[in-house]
Design a protein around this motif. Structure first.
Motif, PDB file in Angstrom:
ATOM      1  N   GLY A   1       0.825  -1.208   0.000  1.00  0.00           N
ATOM      2  CA  GLY A   1       0.000   0.000   0.000  1.00  0.00           C
ATOM      3  C   GLY A   1       0.857   1.255   0.000  1.00  0.00           C
ATOM      4  O   GLY A   1       0.534   2.244  -0.671  1.00  0.00           O
TER       5      GLY A   1
ATOM      6  N   SER B   1      -5.895   6.849  -0.294  1.00  0.00           N
ATOM      7  CA  SER B   1      -4.963   5.750  -0.543  1.00  0.00           C
ATOM      8  C   SER B   1      -4.909   4.904   0.724  1.00  0.00           C
ATOM      9  O   SER B   1      -4.414   5.367   1.760  1.00  0.00           O
TER      10      SER B   1
ATOM     11  N   CYS C   1      -6.509   1.668  -3.676  1.00  0.00           N
ATOM     12  CA  CYS C   1      -6.678   0.807  -2.500  1.00  0.00           C
ATOM     13  C   CYS C   1      -6.365  -0.647  -2.817  1.00  0.00           C
ATOM     14  O   CYS C   1      -6.271  -1.039  -3.982  1.00  0.00           O
TER      15      CYS C   1
ATOM     16  N   ALA D   1      -8.286  -0.285  -7.791  1.00  0.00           N
ATOM     17  CA  ALA D   1      -8.195  -1.254  -6.693  1.00  0.00           C
ATOM     18  C   ALA D   1      -7.420  -2.498  -7.100  1.00  0.00           C
ATOM     19  O   ALA D   1      -7.564  -2.990  -8.215  1.00  0.00           O
TER      20      ALA D   1
END
Length: 194
Positions: free
Chosen positions: A16, A82, A130, A168
């Motif tokens: 991430g 984010s 994400c 995503a």
């Protein structure tokens, strides 16, 4: 544009964090002014205290404990979230940010009859980067709460016609390096169009 990026992951070596870094680098390369708000690094307190809740509807005082964040939100023309999806929702720090900063008098007002009126019209564009632990099919089956909230509710409080780009990476529990590398390229490609 002035872009506020809300980043919510506590581990700087996570995938991430890599996706967030690619996002920020891409926006800056496009010439945007990026306000990179790393909620964990900044020590944002997501807990709504008793005082926060009591003062929530009082627009004369409700910003006082989060005023710098409100100012950053109101100065932005675009907003990008984010984050990792945990338990079909936001990490607690991001949920707390939305609860404590998107206040009456900031992102909406309430009329005397209780009607909700969106007011965050400085935000003309939304973005999302994400990751999900589960597959897209499983996420759809669960109703995909983060996508629904961001593409519907959040978008409605922004400028009329605000676009939302939702990028995503699903099935992190089974992802491989090659697929993660492709996702980083997807992030770059999407935000290169901003």
């Amino acid at each position: 544009m002035r872009v506020l990026v809300l980043f919510a992951h506590p581990v700087e070596t996570s995938f991430g964090a890599a996706a967030h870094a690619r996002l920020v680098a891409t926006l800056r390369a496009r010439g945007h002014e990026v306000d990179d708000c790393d909620l964990n690094a900044e020590g944002f307190d997501p807990v709504m205290s008793r005082e926060d809740r009591i003062e929530y509807h009082n627009v004369a005082v409700n910003r006082r404990r989060v005023a710098p964040y409100v100012e950053r939100l109101l100065a932005a023309e675009a907003l990008v979230f984010s984050f990792p999806v945990w338990n079909m929702g936001f990490p607690a720090i991001l949920k707390g940010f939305v609860d404590k900063v998107f206040l009456p008098g900031v992102s909406f007002t309430l009329r005397d009859n209780g009607d909700y009126v969106p007011t965050l019209h400085n935000i003309r564009r939304l973005g999302v980067v994400c990751t999900y632990g589960g597959s897209r099919a499983w996420t759809i089956l669960m109703g995909d709460p983060p996508r629904r909230f961001l593409k519907r509710s959040m978008r409605l409080i922004c400028a009329p016609g605000a676009r939302c780009d939702y990028v995503a990476h699903y099935d992190m529990n089974h992802t491989k390096p090659e697929r993660r590398a492709r996702f980083l390229k997807t992030v770059e490609a999407k935000f290169s169009t901003w």
